[in-house]
Design an enzyme around this catalytic site. Structure first.
Site, PDB file in Angstrom:
ATOM      1  N   ASP A  83      47.451  12.433  23.525  1.00  0.00           N
ATOM      2  CA  ASP A  83      48.196  12.111  22.306  1.00  0.00           C
ATOM      3  C   ASP A  83      47.295  12.205  21.078  1.00  0.00           C
ATOM      4  OD1 ASP A  83      46.774   9.796  23.246  1.00  0.00           O
ATOM      5  OD2 ASP A  83      47.905   8.568  21.830  1.00  0.00           O
ATOM      6  N   ASP A 143      40.594  15.002  18.185  1.00  0.00           N
ATOM      7  CA  ASP A 143      40.695  13.715  18.866  1.00  0.00           C
ATOM      8  C   ASP A 143      42.060  13.674  19.554  1.00  0.00           C
ATOM      9  OD1 ASP A 143      40.713  11.100  19.674  1.00  0.00           O
ATOM     10  OD2 ASP A 143      40.853  10.243  17.671  1.00  0.00           O
ATOM     11  N   GLU A 176      46.862   6.875  24.216  1.00  0.00           N
ATOM     12  CA  GLU A 176      45.575   6.228  23.957  1.00  0.00           C
ATOM     13  C   GLU A 176      45.522   5.667  22.545  1.00  0.00           C
ATOM     14  OE1 GLU A 176      41.407   5.719  22.669  1.00  0.00           O
ATOM     15  OE2 GLU A 176      42.929   7.015  21.787  1.00  0.00           O
ATOM     16  N   GLU A 177      46.081   6.409  21.611  1.00  0.00           N
ATOM     17  CA  GLU A 177      45.951   6.018  20.199  1.00  0.00           C
ATOM     18  C   GLU A 177      46.749   4.762  19.864  1.00  0.00           C
ATOM     19  OE1 GLU A 177      43.832   7.150  18.286  1.00  0.00           O
ATOM     20  OE2 GLU A 177      43.356   9.219  18.806  1.00  0.00           O
ATOM     21  N   ASP A 199      35.719  11.299  24.416  1.00  0.00           N
ATOM     22  CA  ASP A 199      36.538  10.874  23.280  1.00  0.00           C
ATOM     23  C   ASP A 199      35.658  10.338  22.159  1.00  0.00           C
ATOM     24  OD1 ASP A 199      38.826  10.400  21.845  1.00  0.00           O
ATOM     25  OD2 ASP A 199      39.288   8.500  22.839  1.00  0.00           O
ATOM     26  N   HIS A 382      41.625  11.336  12.778  1.00  0.00           N
ATOM     27  CA  HIS A 382      42.794  10.628  12.229  1.00  0.00           C
ATOM     28  C   HIS A 382      43.124  11.023  10.802  1.00  0.00           C
ATOM     29  CE1 HIS A 382      42.664   7.118  15.374  1.00  0.00           C
ATOM     30  NE2 HIS A 382      42.296   8.276  15.876  1.00  0.00           N
TER      31      HIS A 382
HETATM   32 ZN   LIG Z   1      40.506   9.551  20.737  1.00  0.00          ZN
END
Ligand SMILES: [Zn+2]
Length: 418
Positions: A83, A143, A176-177, A199, A382
């Site tokens: 994700d 990411d 995960e986020e 990650d 992000h």
């Molecule tokens: Zn990540």
């Protein structure tokens, strides 16, 4: 043969954003993550990894058996998340490769979106290099699609080269986020002796320390009465809440701390005269200081209660996760293998820094799967200025191949077990 850059660009185009507010009580939080899962299963099958599958909660698992003569090596897990963060749109990502000559980097001439060298000093490390970027209207999703690309590229190359290796376990996670990446992970079925998430960030930096984390809800019980006739009777919960907060160390907040410094973070407050509530998160790498912090929350409540009467303030503290180093410190050869692999991949001086947060690996470590974090080559996660240097991605592939190399595992892991 595929290459790691083409892989990243292919995965980046798949919209697989998770959603904090989906609230549908199921995993994954968004159906679009299945698109990513399906693509990875298909690609794994194409590489000859026939056992690759996705389960109904959108986790992808696959394993590559040890080559003859390598059955005694530990089964090593490699994990990345599919994700992308809901904080910045990941829809219609248009990845591009830009050559960086220093100064500012124009991502999008039409819309005048420019990554300023002055805003991102770490760009200086990549002068003269090619960078994978978005067009500035979305995030890139390095990411953690750079992590996925590195893992799959390394495995494909090992298979194509007929290189000897121990058992390899692959896991790709959704959500995960939004903090749920490890929640449905099948540690037992995965079957790795230990694992690494890919990650992290800069390709020279690995991580094996996370925060210890707790959340405290502080409730203030006031007494509301008409303000015209309330002398010596009203207990204003809002004012008492401010008094409570003033008892906590003013400089131990996220805005004043870095590195190994812990904090109290007031992240939400609401209320009226009658009742007020504040939500804090508490973070510290040191377990001892972490416990001192949660105790300080109770001590502040006691002090307020001495002023305003018993029960005026109640504190409900719940632990959220713990520093993976508390477990890893007795198995540091797993961390040493990571560092040796990075050196073997040509990184002269790998560094490690404490994570100021948690990782899926830290949850997995406490579920019994020891799991430090390796870099995935992404920067500025992000946001619209996210990028991944081509050279770093290639270094990542070499790192994973080193990590799986029998000679290195024999030297670093098995020697210690004897
Ligand atoms: Zn990540």
């Amino acid at each position: 043969m595929d290459n790691v850059v083409a892989r990243l660009m292919r995965y980046a185009k798949v919209w697989s954003e998770s959603d904090y507010h989906a609230n549908r009580g199921t995993t994954p939080s968004t159906d679009r993550q299945f698109d990513m899962a399906r693509l990875l299963v298909e690609e794994l099958h194409g590489m000859g990894v026939d056992n690759a599958f996705m389960d109904d909660t959108c986790y992808v698992y696959a394993s590559v058996p040890a080559t003859p003569g390598c059955e005694h090596l530990p089964a090593i897990g490699l994990i990345a998340h599919m994700d992308t963060t809901p904080d910045m749109t990941g829809k219609d990502v248009k990845p591009q490769i830009l050559h960086y000559e220093g100064g500012d980097l124009v991502l999008n001439p039409e819309q005048n979106i420019v990554m300023k060298g002055s805003d991102f000093p770490e760009l200086q490390k990549f002068v003269g290099q090619d960078l994978v970027c978005s067009d500035g209207t979305t995030l890139l999703g390095a990411d953690d699609k750079a992590g996925i690309a590195i893992i799959l590229q390394a495995v494909e190359e090992l298979l194509a080269e007929n290189a000897p290796h121990g058992a390899i376990k692959l896991g790709f996670t959704p959500d995960e986020e939004i903090g749920l990446g490890a929640s449905h992970f099948d540690v037992k079925g995965f079957g790795a002796d230990f694992a690494y998430t890919l990650d992290g960030g800069d390709i020279t930096d690995y991580e094996y320390e996370t925060f210890n984390a707790a959340k405290s809800v502080v409730t203030v019980h006031g007494f509301s009465i008409h303000p015209g006739t309330s002398k010596d009777r009203m207990k204003n919960a809002l004012l008492i809440a401010m008094e409570y907060n003033a008892l906590l160390p003013a400089l131990e907040t996220p805005a004043h701390t870095e590195g190994y410094e812990g904090f109290f973070h007031l992240q939400e407050m609401h209320g009226k005269v009658e009742e007020a509530a504040m939500e804090y998160i508490i973070r510290d790498h040191s377990m001892e200081r972490f416990r001192q912090r949660t105790a300080a929350m109770d001590a502040a409540a006691e002090q307020i209660n001495r002023r305003y009467g018993p029960g005026t303030v109640t504190v409900d503290t719940q632990d959220q996760y713990y520093n993976m180093y508390e477990v890893l410190k007795d198995h540091m050869e797993i961390v040493e293998l990571a560092e040796a692999a990075m050196k073997g991949a040509g990184i002269a001086e790998p560094t490690h820094s404490p994570i100021r947060g948690g990782t899926d690996g830290c949850m997995l470590t406490y579920q019994g799967l020891l799991c430090p974090n390796l870099p995935s080559a992404g920067h500025n996660a992000h946001g619209r200025f996210e990028f991944a240097p081509v050279e770093s991605l290639k270094t990542g592939v070499r790192t994973v191949k080193q990590l799986l190399s029998p000679a290195l595992i024999e030297a670093v892991i098995l020697k210690k077990e004897k």
